[in-house]
Design a protein around this motif. Structure first.
Motif, short mmCIF file in Angstrom:
data_model
loop_
_atom_site.label_atom_id
_atom_site.label_comp_id
_atom_site.label_asym_id
_atom_site.label_seq_id
_atom_site.Cartn_x
_atom_site.Cartn_y
_atom_site.Cartn_z
N GLU A 157 8.15 -40.57 36.88
CA GLU A 157 8.89 -41.81 36.70
C GLU A 157 9.27 -42.05 35.24
OE1 GLU A 157 6.34 -44.71 38.42
OE2 GLU A 157 6.92 -44.26 40.46
N THR A 158 8.51 -41.49 34.31
CA THR A 158 8.84 -41.64 32.90
C THR A 158 9.76 -40.52 32.43
OG1 THR A 158 6.96 -40.31 32.13
CG2 THR A 158 6.58 -42.66 32.48
N GLY A 159 10.11 -39.62 33.33
CA GLY A 159 10.93 -38.49 32.94
C GLY A 159 10.11 -37.34 32.41
N ALA A 160 8.79 -37.44 32.48
CA ALA A 160 7.91 -36.39 31.98
C ALA A 160 7.51 -35.47 33.13
CB ALA A 160 6.65 -37.00 31.36
N THR A 161 7.77 -34.19 32.98
CA THR A 161 7.47 -33.23 34.04
C THR A 161 6.93 -31.95 33.43
OG1 THR A 161 9.75 -32.39 33.95
CG2 THR A 161 9.29 -34.12 35.55
N TYR A 209 4.55 -40.42 13.72
CA TYR A 209 4.07 -39.08 13.41
C TYR A 209 4.19 -38.21 14.66
CZ TYR A 209 2.13 -41.14 9.18
OH TYR A 209 1.99 -41.80 7.97
N ILE A 210 4.52 -36.93 14.48
CA ILE A 210 4.77 -36.07 15.62
C ILE A 210 3.52 -35.79 16.44
CG2 ILE A 210 6.75 -34.98 14.50
CD1 ILE A 210 4.96 -32.57 13.91
N SER A 211 2.33 -36.03 15.88
CA SER A 211 1.09 -35.74 16.60
C SER A 211 0.70 -36.82 17.59
CB SER A 211 -0.05 -35.55 15.60
OG SER A 211 -0.25 -36.75 14.86
N ASN A 212 1.37 -37.98 17.54
CA ASN A 212 0.92 -39.13 18.32
C ASN A 212 2.06 -39.71 19.14
OD1 ASN A 212 -0.15 -41.51 19.30
ND2 ASN A 212 -1.09 -42.12 17.37
N PRO A 213 2.08 -39.47 20.46
CA PRO A 213 3.18 -39.96 21.30
C PRO A 213 3.26 -41.47 21.42
CG PRO A 213 1.43 -39.02 22.65
CD PRO A 213 1.09 -38.69 21.24
N THR A 257 26.45 -35.44 27.26
CA THR A 257 25.88 -34.47 28.19
C THR A 257 25.51 -33.16 27.50
OG1 THR A 257 28.12 -33.77 28.79
CG2 THR A 257 27.05 -35.39 30.22
N ARG A 258 25.94 -32.99 26.23
CA ARG A 258 25.53 -31.80 25.47
C ARG A 258 24.35 -32.18 24.57
NH1 ARG A 258 31.37 -30.47 24.68
NH2 ARG A 258 31.20 -31.15 22.50
N ALA A 259 23.30 -32.70 25.20
CA ALA A 259 22.08 -33.09 24.50
C ALA A 259 20.91 -32.27 25.02
CB ALA A 259 21.80 -34.58 24.70
N MET A 260 19.88 -32.12 24.22
CA MET A 260 18.67 -31.44 24.68
C MET A 260 18.08 -32.20 25.87
SD MET A 260 16.57 -30.19 21.30
CE MET A 260 15.22 -29.59 22.32
N PRO A 265 11.52 -33.93 16.09
CA PRO A 265 10.56 -34.97 16.47
C PRO A 265 9.33 -34.47 17.22
CG PRO A 265 12.36 -34.98 18.03
CD PRO A 265 12.72 -33.96 16.99
N GLY A 266 9.21 -33.16 17.43
CA GLY A 266 7.98 -32.62 17.98
C GLY A 266 7.91 -32.58 19.48
N LYS A 267 6.80 -32.04 19.95
CA LYS A 267 6.66 -31.77 21.38
C LYS A 267 6.39 -33.00 22.23
CE LYS A 267 1.86 -30.30 20.65
NZ LYS A 267 1.94 -30.05 19.21
N TYR A 268 6.13 -34.17 21.59
CA TYR A 268 5.89 -35.38 22.37
C TYR A 268 7.11 -36.28 22.48
CZ TYR A 268 1.13 -33.78 21.79
OH TYR A 268 0.00 -33.00 21.79
N TRP A 269 8.21 -35.88 21.86
CA TRP A 269 9.47 -36.61 22.06
C TRP A 269 9.98 -36.27 23.45
CZ3 TRP A 269 12.22 -40.39 19.75
CH2 TRP A 269 13.56 -40.56 20.13
N ASN A 270 10.23 -37.30 24.26
CA ASN A 270 10.57 -37.11 25.67
C ASN A 270 12.09 -36.89 25.81
OD1 ASN A 270 10.93 -37.23 28.45
ND2 ASN A 270 9.35 -38.80 28.71
N TRP A 271 12.50 -35.63 25.68
CA TRP A 271 13.93 -35.30 25.74
C TRP A 271 14.53 -35.63 27.11
CZ3 TRP A 271 16.91 -34.82 21.76
CH2 TRP A 271 16.41 -34.34 20.55
N SER A 272 13.77 -35.45 28.16
CA SER A 272 14.28 -35.75 29.50
C SER A 272 14.59 -37.24 29.63
CB SER A 272 13.26 -35.32 30.56
OG SER A 272 13.71 -35.65 31.85
N LYS A 273 13.66 -38.08 29.16
CA LYS A 273 13.89 -39.53 29.20
C LYS A 273 15.08 -39.91 28.34
CE LYS A 273 11.57 -43.91 28.14
NZ LYS A 273 10.26 -44.55 27.87
#
Length: 640
Positions: free
Chosen positions: A38-42, A380-384, A412-415, A444-452
């Motif tokens: 539901e948050t776009g996180a998969t 900070y990129i370490s803390n979502p 639509t040409r976005a990560m 922005p690191g691995k906790y940036w929610n690109w799908s959302k």
């Protein structure tokens, strides 16, 4: 026993360093998978996010005892100030910049420990000063959480001059404490003064709202904003004035008014008076909106820009500051820093400051500068936990505007995901700093929610249900208490709204709204439970073609519910619906049906007329009663 506790804390802090976090080896339950979806996180992203949140909660469990010890040693510090200061600076996470593997962000001075103390490098040497006052070493202040908290306490106690313990004294002390700007005793420039005010505001906002989420606990208590800052500063900072008595308010003058929708102070002076000769434009004024490229942004001038040389804009670069919003404003306005961005976004409420005009080249991504728009996000990129709904919404609005404004940027040409293939691909129009070939940064690191984020800049349409808040991992948009709004009547400040995982309609958790009668009032209960703190910019866009609704459970009879919607011409309030006691009931309102809406505030006309709107609030209506009533809300949604 003490040795065991500190050893465990050291292990917890080491676990949440910014090195790679593995996915949850045990997988996720069906409810967890639904919540994350539901948050776009998969997939791997969802499991990594969930694992990091668990580690952060474990780390945070040790800090309340340390805060109590600091208050016992420095009793002059108001209750809640240290927790709010840690929330503002680190989101209760031990910052260890010597171990995170991230290049210094534009040589931004690094912050240390759970209190985010600076150690020089262009800002104040808070670490060294505190070490001298405590009789310890700078390394101990940097790396020991308990000493770091005591270090912040001794510095704040030093700034709490005199015997006054009101919000004015605390706001001034926090501005002196901030650690950036000119050296002590020097004349503070307008931009540095604004940065220090922003820092103090963010700390006080944490106290005013309170925080009770993901292991962070900041006790809520009403801040007297009209005492903390002058009226023009309140308007510029977006300060909430929700607890002011509008009939007796002495802040409202010919130059300032209170917006009945947002309950914030806004300027109403003529356009010619909007901008002082200090590079800072007042929010809410005509000239301010003409000065900035993104409506509603604050304007603060950075000297670090140059001409695009005729190069067309074709890219949006997403950054994480590796620092605070206020500190970044101060740093980016220094010519010696040699770095800037077009926009900076505050985590707590999505406030936007623009520092470089879009027609000019900001200095943020080296060879990509001539053709890019740079958006910096606090944290900070370490803390979502820094990546809030308000921040995503504000950032997505800037990016959607860029897609509409520049032919070379297509939304639509976005990560869409964070994978090794995506990170090595710089062909996107909307991408992270980490994607760019001649940069070594990982934000922005691995906790940036690109799908959302992709979903926000490319809103879908037709035949879908969009969950706005599921309450599975946080309180979502509902970050303030039921009594927070000045429009609320009948209930006391003892009322609360918090995530509850014992009663829910779907998934694992819901939002528990505990309504406690105000014994000094006989007024009926009319509770405006704000979404996004009442700020439309902090809420998710909803299509007028849909139906807005939610599941509700009330442990008592006589309750009715309604919703408020921020429309283009004001805030409309829906007709109310009575809900039965002790059962889950789904309620909804059709946005395009004028019969279901009444005019409420602003220039509202009793109809939803804009193509997209925002949820302002959920209303709870009940006759005055001395009983405490518990209500539960789940799956706030839009159905098309």
């Amino acid at each position: 026993m003490k040795h065991v506790i500190w050893t465990a804390l050291a292990l917890a802090c080491a676990t949440v360093s910014t090195t790679a976090v593995a996915g949850d080896a045990h997988g996720t339950t069906a409810d967890e998978a639904r919540a994350l979806a539901e948050t776009g996180a998969t997939g791997d992203f969802a499991r990594s996010l969930q694992a990091q949140e668990k580690r952060l909660q474990a780390e945070r469990s040790y800090y309340p005892a340390m805060f109590r010890a600091a208050y016992a040693r420095y009793p002059r510090i108001p209750a809640g100030a240290l927790e709010a200061l840690a929330y503002s600076q680190s989101r209760w996470h031990q910052l260890r910049p010597d171990r995170n593997g991230e290049p210094t962000h534009g040589d931004m001075p690094r912050a240390w420990g759970v209190m985010g103390l600076y150690a020089g490098d262009g800002f104040a040497d808070q670490v060294g000063e505190a070490a001298a006052l405590l009789g310890t070493t700078p390394e101990q202040v940097k790396h020991s959480p308990s000493t770091n908290i005591l270090a912040a306490a001794v510095l704040l106690d030093r700034e709490l001059r005199g015997s006054a313990r009101d919000d004015e004294a605390l706001a001034q002390a926090l501005q002196r404490y901030a650690g950036f700007g000119e050296s002590p005793g020097a004349t503070v420039g307008a931009v540095d003064a604004y940065a220090r005010e922003s820092f103090a505001f963010d700390v006080l906002l944490g106290m005013d709202r309170g925080v009770n989420d993901n292991g962070i606990r900041v006790p809520e208590r009403a801040v007297q904003w009209e005492r903390a800052f002058p009226a023009d500063t309140l308007a510029r900072l977006n300060a909430p004035l929700v607890r002011l008595d509008l009939d007796r308010d002495t802040v409202e003058t010919e130059a300032f008014a209170i917006d009945p929708r947002s309950e914030q102070l806004v300027t109403r002076q003529a356009a010619g008076n909007a901008v002082a000769g200090n590079g800072i434009a007042d929010a809410g004024s005509v000239q301010s909106l003409a000065t900035v490229d993104f409506p509603g942004a604050r304007w603060v001038t950075s000297p670090n820009y140059s001409s695009r040389g005729g190069t067309a804009v074709r890219e949006v670069a997403i950054h994480t500051m590796q620092g605070s919003y206020a500190g970044s404003i101060s740093w980016f306005q220094k010519a010696s820093a040699g770095v800037s961005a077009h926009y900076l976004i505050r985590s707590s409420d999505g406030q936007v400051t623009q520092m470089v005009r879009e027609s000019q080249k900001a200095w943020h991504v080296r060879s990509h500068n001539p053709h890019s728009i740079g958006i910096e996000h606090e944290g900070y990129i370490s803390n979502p936990d820094w990546y809030t709904t308000a921040m995503y919404n504000a950032s997505a609005a800037i990016t959607r505007q860029s897609c509409a404004r520049y032919a070379g940027i297509v939304c639509t040409r976005a990560m869409k995901t964070y994978t090794s293939a995506d990170l090595s691909d710089s062909s996107y129009d909307i991408l992270g700093h980490q994607n760019l070939t001649d940069n070594s940064h990982t934000d922005p690191g691995k906790y940036w929610n690109w799908s959302k984020y992709y979903g926000l800049i490319n809103p879908g349409s037709g035949g879908t249900t969009k969950i706005v808040d599921s309450f599975e991992s946080s309180v979502g948009h509902f970050v303030t208490s039921p009594a927070y709004s000045g429009s609320t009547t009948g209930i006391s400040t003892a009322s609360t709204a918090a995530r509850n995982c014992s009663i829910r309609h779907g998934g694992s958790c819901s939002l528990q709204v505990r309504l406690v009668d105000n014994t000094s009032s006989s007024a009926s209960w009319a509770v405006r439970l704000l979404s996004g703190s009442g700020n439309p910019g902090s809420n998710t866009a909803l299509s007028r073609n849909g139906r807005v609704g939610f599941w509700v459970f009330v442990a008592g009879s006589g309750m009715s519910v309604a919703v408020g919607i921020d429309d283009s011409d004001g805030t409309e309030r829906s007709t109310s619906k009575a809900v039965p006691a002790n059962k889950w009931t789904y309620v909804e309102w059709k946005l395009s049906d004028a019969a279901q809406w009444n005019a409420w505030a602003g220039n509202s006309n009793g109809a939803i007329t804009a193509s997209t709107v925002k949820l302002d609030a959920i209303w709870f209506l009940h006759a005055n009663t001395s009983y405490t009533v518990n209500a539960y809300v789940d799956d706030v949604q839009l159905r098309n």
